[in-house]
Design a protein around this motif. Structure first.
Motif, short mmCIF file in Angstrom:
data_model
loop_
_atom_site.label_atom_id
_atom_site.label_comp_id
_atom_site.label_asym_id
_atom_site.label_seq_id
_atom_site.Cartn_x
_atom_site.Cartn_y
_atom_site.Cartn_z
N TYR A 1 0.85 -1.19 0.00
CA TYR A 1 0.00 0.00 0.00
C TYR A 1 0.88 1.24 0.00
O TYR A 1 1.84 1.31 0.78
N VAL A 2 0.58 2.19 -0.88
CA VAL A 2 1.32 3.44 -0.90
C VAL A 2 0.35 4.55 -0.47
O VAL A 2 -0.58 4.88 -1.20
N ARG B 1 2.63 9.86 -4.75
CA ARG B 1 1.94 8.57 -4.71
C ARG B 1 2.13 7.83 -6.05
O ARG B 1 2.53 6.67 -6.08
N GLN B 2 1.88 8.58 -7.14
CA GLN B 2 1.96 7.95 -8.46
C GLN B 2 3.40 7.54 -8.79
O GLN B 2 3.63 6.45 -9.33
N CYS C 1 4.42 4.49 -6.86
CA CYS C 1 3.73 3.32 -7.41
C CYS C 1 4.41 2.86 -8.71
O CYS C 1 4.61 1.67 -8.94
N ARG D 1 6.06 -0.65 -9.52
CA ARG D 1 5.62 -1.48 -10.65
C ARG D 1 6.80 -1.86 -11.53
O ARG D 1 6.86 -2.96 -12.06
N ARG E 1 2.71 -4.90 -7.34
CA ARG E 1 1.42 -4.36 -7.78
C ARG E 1 0.90 -3.47 -6.65
O ARG E 1 0.04 -3.88 -5.88
N PRO E 2 1.45 -2.28 -6.59
CA PRO E 2 1.12 -1.39 -5.46
C PRO E 2 -0.34 -0.96 -5.46
O PRO E 2 -0.97 -0.86 -6.51
N PRO F 1 -2.45 2.21 -4.47
CA PRO F 1 -2.34 3.61 -4.05
C PRO F 1 -3.51 4.03 -3.15
O PRO F 1 -4.66 3.66 -3.42
#
Lengths: 515, 203
Positions: free
Chosen positions: B9-10, B18-19, B22, B26, B31-32, B34
């Protein structure tokens, strides 16, 4: 008068009678009392003025002894004086006149000026004339004058401010009791002294100009001086001086000396306090700014680094990538990291200032900051009220930092209440101990309160509702209280307005004591 | 375990951070998941899946530290890697005391985050395996009769059969029979293995 005598015709006898009549007239009309007595002290004649003076009619006293007109003190001596005079011819009073006391019929005494002369002998009998002037009025005036002079002197002597009189040469003539006390010296110490010798050397020239101004321009003048009396502490005084034209001594300077030392020391203390607070404020502002900027810039830097690194890793799977492109990507993330390190160092530098923890009486700490706050606020602008819990334990805090928080909250409260009528403005600074392990400080105002929009961003750096504000006051306060291990919050004041509160932890020993 | 199987989890209110994080995750096969807020995380949280939370300290609403407190209170056990733009030492101390796995300063080197994440996931995985082992053991223990349990306690305590027999007031032969059944039910190949399992239970 000789001319009239010559003109007057008549026999010797007639002329003698006429002369006698004139003398009688003079005797009767003289304003002074006239008493003629013989060598035995028997009254022979007593004029109307004497009657008025003593309250006797002439026929009552003529033939009686003179000494009934005298006071008990003089009476017994009078006969002795007379005897002495008759024997030796030396008089203590004849031809000189002196002040004595007379005794009226009703027994009251009054001062009179008495001159005695011996009349030419009539037959074998020696006669004396006493000329008396009632000097009660003069005496009363004199004594009234003396009383008022004494009162005046007493007033000056016991005045609560210092008074000094200086000659034209600036020599000290008079120093009142208050000034002696102020200087810590005795009256004997001032004789022939120069006022200048009590003044610190740097101020002496200034003082001479002050004296010159008064003496030359015959005006009043003011001066602030520093005195250092022998063996005493430095005094800050104000002199208000003026010219006195003393009748015999010539022009003199009289000056009021007001000791301003306590105020000056208090001002200096307040100034130092203010300066210390300002210094802490500057450092805190700098720290909070660095921290705020770091946070704001670190966010995009983090994104840049992560994006660059992500692309870099994705590109690893593309074998034909030109080496230059790969290097550019690596550089991108390296440089973003470098920027992050620069910010980190900058913040570390600003943050080096450690909290100076000290065992502190929180109430005392608040009293002194509220005093300082009051000195910045006019009495009618706002009431700042202290409600301190006297049972508060000592806390281990950085007193100046806590004062900064409270000062911040008071200034915010004052700003908030600008829209409120002055008489309704009130700030309460309160201390409490809600639990054994912590103390609480409230700063409550009677302002309009906060909208939820403003309340939500209260602690966000750089967000402000004030025109000239930086938006760091509350974030700094929050940082300070958090660093002390306390909590910081705000709530609506039950009676209207806002109440900001914070807690501070109490040392474990104090908690044990309370349990 | 493959990276794609872990729930990472981010949690950061800053969209770009955040992006970017992630995307970085990836790029190495994760497979984060967000999350913009703590509330969103609690909503998406799958406590039963091996995972890790990459958590921003300062966020509007529930802050990172408050979320940690909340999870501890509700026994939601997942390793947390804090990331912060406010390298605040006091805050880091609090977070680590409360059991944070790591505390990283923004901006961070990708390798630092990835290494920390890998260790965190490994730790979570181990914890889950230990827990699984414990559950298995407890299931096996439930198969024992009360008498067999008494004999097992004697075995773990290192008592000789003779002593256990005396304690329980039965014959030594009976203890021996119980003992064989205990070994069978507990699927233990040796006494040493059995004792070791029992020690883990109390861990």
């Amino acid at each position: 008068m000789t001319k009239t005598e010559k003109k007057r015709p008549g026999t010797l006898q007639q002329r003698l009678r006429a002369l006698e009549g004139e003398l009688d007239g003079i005797f009767a009309a003289t304003v002074d009392g006239l008493i003629i007595a013989d060598a035995h002290g028997i009254i022979r004649r007593f004029n109307p003025s004497a009657e008025k003076m003593f309250g006797y009619r002439a026929d009552e006293v003529v033939g009686t002894k003179l000494n009934q007109l005298m006071t008990d003190r003089d009476r017994h001596q009078h006969d002795g004086y007379m005897q002495n005079y008759l024997k030796t011819g030396t008089a203590h009073i004849i031809g000189i006149g002196r002040e004595v006391y007379g005794r009226r019929r009703d027994g009251t005494e009054f001062p009179l000026y008495l001159a005695v002369g011996e009349l030419p002998e009539a037959g074998n009998e020696r006669r004396f004339i006493g000329i008396l002037r009632d000097i009660s009025k003069e005496k009363a005036m004199e004594s009234a004058l003396r009383v008022s002079e004494q009162e005046l002197r007493l007033m000056i002597e016991s005045a609560p401010i210092g008074v000094v009189t200086l000659g034209a040469d600036a020599g000290v003539h008079y120093v009142n009791a208050a000034l002696l006390r102020m200087l810590g010296i005795m009256a004997d110490d001032i004789k022939g002294g120069l006022f200048e010798s009590w003044i610190i050397p740097e101020d002496r020239e200034h003082f001479r100009q002050f004296c010159q101004k008064i003496l030359m321009h015959r005006t009043v003048a003011e001066i602030d001086l520093h005195l250092r009396p022998p063996g005493g502490e430095l005094l800050h005084v104000s002199l208000h001086g003026g010219l006195v034209d003393a009748p015999l001594r010539g022009p003199m300077i009289t000056a009021h000396v007001i000791n301003r030392t306590p105020q000056v020391l208090a001002e200096q203390e307040a100034g130092a306090h203010r300066e210390a607070l300002a210094q802490v404020d500057r450092l805190n502002t700098l720290g909070e700014m660095a921290s705020g900027i770091a946070h704001e810039i670190n966010q995009p830097l983090t994104a840049i680094t992560a994006y660059a690194q992500a692309i870099n890793r994705m590109m690893e799977q593309v074998p034909a990538l030109p080496g230059e492109m790969r290097e550019a990507l690596e550089q991108m993330s390296t440089q973003a990291e470098r920027a992050g390190e620069i910010i980190q160092r900058m913040r570390g530098y600003v943050r080096k200032r450690a909290i100076a923890y000290e065992s502190t009486d929180l109430n005392e700490c608040l009293r002194s900051i509220v005093k300082l706050a009051k000195s910045n606020v006019r009495e009618n602008e706002c009431h700042i009220h202290l409600e301190l819990n006297s049972e508060l334990p000592r806390v281990t805090v950085d007193g100046v930092q806590i004062q900064q928080v409270v000062m911040n909250l008071i200034l915010n409260a004052l700003d908030a209440m600008k829209v409120v009528e002055p008489e309704k403005r009130k700030i309460v600074v309160r201390t409490n101990r809600p639990a054994p392990d912590r103390v609480q400080v409230d700063v409550a105002d009677r302002g309009p309160g906060l909208s939820s929009t403003v309340a939500n961003v209260l602690f966000t750096p750089f967000v402000t509702t004030k025109a000239g504000g930086m938006g760091l006051g509350l974030p700094i306060s929050l940082s300070i209280i958090t660093a002390h291990g306390g909590k910081f919050w705000h709530a609506s004041n039950p009676g209207g307005g806002m109440c900001f509160s914070f807690t501070l932890p109490v040392a474990m020993e104090a908690v044990d004591e309370a349990l | 375990m493959k990276p794609s199987e872990a729930a990472v989890y981010v949690v950061d209110d800053d969209t770009s951070v955040r992006q970017a994080v992630c995307m970085l995750l990836r790029s190495v096969g994760y497979r984060p998941i967000p999350c913009a807020t703590a509330a969103e995380l609690l909503d998406k949280l799958q406590p039963e899946v091996t995972g890790c939370i990459i958590l921003d300290v300062r966020m509007p609403g529930m802050s990172g530290l408050q979320l940690q407190e909340h999870m501890n209170k509700h026994q939601l056990v997942l390793p947390i890697i804090f990331i912060t733009g406010h390298g605040d030492v006091d805050m880091a101390v609090v977070a680590m005391k409360e059991g944070a796995f790591d505390f990283l300063q923004k901006p961070f080197k990708d390798q630092v985050l990835l290494d920390s994440l890998e260790r965190a996931l490994q730790k979570d995985q181990e914890r889950r395996e230990r827990l699984k082992g414990k559950f298995r053991l407890m299931e096996k223990l439930e198969l024992l009769t009360a008498r067999e349990r008494n004999v097992l306690d004697g075995m773990v305590a290192g008592k000789a059969n003779k002593v256990t027999a005396l304690d329980l007031g039965v014959s030594e032969r009976t203890v021996e029979a119980h003992r064989a059944r205990v070994m069978e039910k507990m699927q233990a190949r040796s006494l040493a293995e059995l004792v070791q399992e029992m020690v883990l239970l109390n861990d």
